[in-house]
Design a protein around this motif. Structure first.
Motif, PDB file in Angstrom:
ATOM      1  N   LEU A 111       0.869  -1.132   0.040  1.00 39.88           N
ATOM      2  CA  LEU A 111      -0.071   0.072  -0.037  1.00 39.88           C
ATOM      3  C   LEU A 111       0.766   1.168   0.055  1.00 39.88           C
ATOM      4  CD1 LEU A 111      -2.652  -1.279   2.392  1.00 39.88           C
ATOM      5  CD2 LEU A 111      -2.472  -1.535  -0.130  1.00 39.88           C
ATOM      6  N   SER A 164      -1.898   4.152  -7.950  1.00 40.82           N
ATOM      7  CA  SER A 164      -3.615   4.144  -7.119  1.00 40.82           C
ATOM      8  C   SER A 164      -4.342   2.912  -7.757  1.00 40.82           C
ATOM      9  CB  SER A 164      -4.188   5.338  -7.366  1.00 40.82           C
ATOM     10  OG  SER A 164      -4.682   5.731  -8.324  1.00 40.82           O
ATOM     11  N   ASN A 167      -8.294   1.758  -7.112  1.00 40.41           N
ATOM     12  CA  ASN A 167      -9.649   2.029  -6.679  1.00 40.41           C
ATOM     13  C   ASN A 167     -10.559   1.062  -7.078  1.00 40.41           C
ATOM     14  OD1 ASN A 167      -8.224   4.361  -5.471  1.00 40.41           O
ATOM     15  ND2 ASN A 167      -9.080   5.681  -7.257  1.00 40.41           N
ATOM     16  N   MET A 194     -13.348   0.864  -2.437  1.00 37.51           N
ATOM     17  CA  MET A 194     -12.095   0.634  -1.961  1.00 37.51           C
ATOM     18  C   MET A 194     -10.889   1.607  -2.457  1.00 37.51           C
ATOM     19  SD  MET A 194      -8.650  -0.895  -2.556  1.00 37.51           S
ATOM     20  CE  MET A 194      -9.101  -2.303  -4.038  1.00 37.51           C
ATOM     21  N   MET A 249      -6.710   2.726  -2.436  1.00 33.83           N
ATOM     22  CA  MET A 249      -5.357   2.281  -2.316  1.00 33.83           C
ATOM     23  C   MET A 249      -4.294   3.294  -3.004  1.00 33.83           C
ATOM     24  SD  MET A 249      -4.981  -1.556  -1.693  1.00 33.83           S
ATOM     25  CE  MET A 249      -5.058  -2.064  -3.235  1.00 33.83           C
ATOM     26  N   ALA A 289      -4.513   2.691   3.105  1.00 33.56           N
ATOM     27  CA  ALA A 289      -5.736   1.844   2.135  1.00 33.56           C
ATOM     28  C   ALA A 289      -6.994   2.407   3.105  1.00 33.56           C
ATOM     29  CB  ALA A 289      -5.545   0.521   2.244  1.00 33.56           C
TER      30      ALA A 289
END
Length: 607
Positions: free
Chosen positions: A14, A269, A271, A317, A319, A391
């Motif tokens: 992460l 990233s 997502n 989510m 990250m 995260a």
């Protein structure tokens, strides 16, 4: 291969973040494939996400489901594909290209004497070029007479009037820039006359003039079989290896370019925004007939019932990954060679006999001589760097309602949503060192878990004089909910303000456009702000619809320009949307792809 694995772990852990908040994001396939436009789009089932006022404007019953992901990369994932063993063998690769095998012209060139008196043998294309340079036949010897001839041609003379060896020629050239340039020009012409490959001609062209004297001395003092490692040991070496002259060398140059770009800026990233939405049908507006008593009858719209109610479950989510490079260890300095015939440890410099500093640019890679001290004090491979990760997982459950106020000037739709938010957060700060590359992987118990809530409000206006035109405005997360993290400051879901317009044309075409009014914070250090604009067109037929669009992040520093979007819906059940960024591409394991891509699958129904 162990270094590939190390960087694979780095790219998979992460991410770094010192910005707080999230971009507006996207939900569902319709808006995603129309450049992200959804604030004024009645056709979508995801009004509760984009603008709860849409629940009053379109009161039909709707069901939608959507699953997918998005990734954006900047100079980080490619590091995982670098083979550092190949980088450490760059001298051997150059040997094979320019010195390997028999001389093209039929024999190696010999240089007698040198330090220790053993002499030097030079094979391959370089031997051919030097033979042409000194006027020596293939298989011949470069003696003092041949060296004197070259010295006279460039306008210098050695001590005592004669150059006994190449070391003496190098001493005579020192600080004589005019003679050095003439000698370099003669080397270029000799390489061309000898039919040297483009790589050798490019390297000779790329030699810094002020390095010529040391290079000549190095060749003369090599003793035994000359190798490119000998050349790279030159004390004041500065030369450029060109791009485009050899495909194998280009791969090595690409690796250096990737490392250099990562030094300057890096970001990754990932997502995923998913959801299921159910919109409960509202009561359609009614018509009211009024008479004025003198024969005039008017028909007015009235609202005698409620708008639509919607509820959704939105698992999301986010990250992000970045690395902060130690400002004292930000040079591309590598070591190679081994006195025992083995290989040195490129990450620590242990057992390395030669060090070079590489600087990408100017159409190739510039090499300068370096040493163990510079490697330990300045190389990216020897320093401690900072890796932070964040995260964030959210499960949002919004409940929304929209209502319409009918006026003579047009319809004013207002709506709101209250969101229950179950949040999971984790931040990873720590140091990494490539010589002792260990990352403590997060455990579930390290993550924070909490509940909070958010408030969204929206408005949509349809003027009476242009019934197919809609103007929308939405404000999300008005209460700025905070999410505590396991370390450091909490993440704040900052308020977001977005406007949008739509226009329905020919009963089956809809045009829509959205724009973030103000920049939004993100989880990225490299790209701390996001401000999206975008739009597209929807062609909606009975059993199929098509969408096209484009969007752009006005705040992005990740290299992409416009992002193209498209989508298709078949019978409601199958719906796919794709986003593909233009501009910067990345090469991962031989595949060249955009540094920004997203895909969503799902479906939606209205009745």
């Amino acid at each position: 291969m162990k270094y590939i694995a190390r960087f694979g772990i780095l790219a998979g852990v992460l991410a770094l973040s010192q910005g707080y908040g999230l971009g507006f994001g996207s939900m569902g396939q319709v808006s995603t494939s129309m450049g992200g436009a959804g604030v004024a789009l009645k056709n979508s089932a995801w009004g509760i996400y984009y603008n709860p006022a849409l629940l009053g404007a379109d009161r039909r019953a709707k069901v939608g489901y959507s699953f997918g992901g998005q990734f954006r990369e900047q100079n980080l994932l490619q590091v995982a594909t670098i083979d550092f063993d190949e980088i450490s063998n760059i001298a051997a690769t150059l040997d094979e290209k320019l010195l390997g095998g028999a001389s093209v012209a039929g024999g190696a060139i010999t240089i007698p004497g040198g330090v220790g008196g053993q002499g030097t043998t030079i094979d391959g294309a370089l031997g051919d070029a030097l033979g042409e340079f000194f006027g020596v036949a293939p298989g011949g010897t470069i003696d003092s007479a041949a060296i004197d001839k070259v010295a006279n041609e460039v306008g210098i003379s050695c001590t005592n009037g004669s150059c006994s060896d190449l070391g003496a020629l190098g001493d005579a050239l020192k600080s004589n820039t005019d003679a050095q340039q003439k000698l370099k020009d003669k080397l270029v012409d000799s390489a061309e006359a000898a039919g040297a490959p483009p790589l050798l001609k490019g390297i000779i062209n790329g030699i810094d003039v002020e390095s010529i004297d040391d290079i000549i001395k190095t060749i003369g003092n090599s003793n035994g079989d000359f190798s490119f490692e000998d050349l790279l040991k030159t004390a004041d070496l500065k030369m450029t290896i060109p791009r485009g002259a050899d495909s194998d060398i280009d791969k090595l140059l690409d690796a250096f370019d990737t490392l250099n770009n990562t030094l300057q800026s890096n970001d990754f990233s990932l997502n995923s925004q998913n959801g299921i939405v159910i919109q409960v049908r509202g009561k359609e507006r009614t018509k009211k007939i009024e008479a004025d008593g003198i024969g005039e009858v008017t028909v007015q719209e009235a609202d005698s019932g409620r708008g639509a109610v919607a509820v959704a479950v939105l698992p999301q989510m986010f990250m992000n990954l970045s690395a902060t490079i130690n400002e004292k260890h930000n040079q591309l300095i590598i070591g190679f060679g081994n006195t025992n015939g083995g290989s040195c440890d490129i990450m620590t410099g242990k057992d390395c006999t030669t060090f070079i500093q590489a600087t990408p640019g100017n159409g190739g890679l510039t090499f300068e001589s370096s040493d163990m001290n510079k490697f330990q004090s300045s190389s990216i491979l020897s320093g401690n760097h900072t890796l932070h990760g964040v995260a964030l997982a959210l499960i949002e459950v919004p409940v929304g309602y929209g209502h319409t106020i009918y006026t003579a000037a047009g319809d004013i739709n207002i709506g709101g949503a209250v969101k229950f938010i179950q949040a999971f957060g984790y931040r990873y700060p720590g140091e990494i060192n490539f010589s002792d590359f260990e990352i403590e992987m997060p455990k579930l118990s390290d993550m924070t878990m909490q509940q909070t809530f958010g408030i969204d409000l929206g408005v949509l206006y349809t003027p009476s004089f242009l019934r197919k035109f809609n103007i929308g405005l939405v404000a999300k997360n008005l209460n700025a909910p905070q999410i505590q993290m396991n370390t450091g400051s909490p993440i704040t879901l900052n308020p977001q303000l977005r406007a949008g317009v739509s226009y329905e044309f020919l009963d089956f075409l809809t045009f829509a456009f959205d724009a973030d009014i103000l920049p939004n914070n993100t989880l990225s250090l490299t790209n701390p702000k996001s401000q999206m604009i975008g739009g597209g067109v929807l062609a909606d037929f009975k059993y199929i619809d098509f969408r096209l669009g484009a969007m752009k992040d006005l705040q992005s520093k990740a290299g992409e320009s416009a992002i193209l979007t498209t989508g298709i819906n078949l019978f409601g059940f199958f719906d796919v949307a794709v986003e593909y960024g233009l501009g910067q591409n990345v090469t991962l394991y031989g595949f060249n792809v955009s540094n920004y891509m997203a895909i969503k699958l799902g479906g939606q129904f209205s009745w």
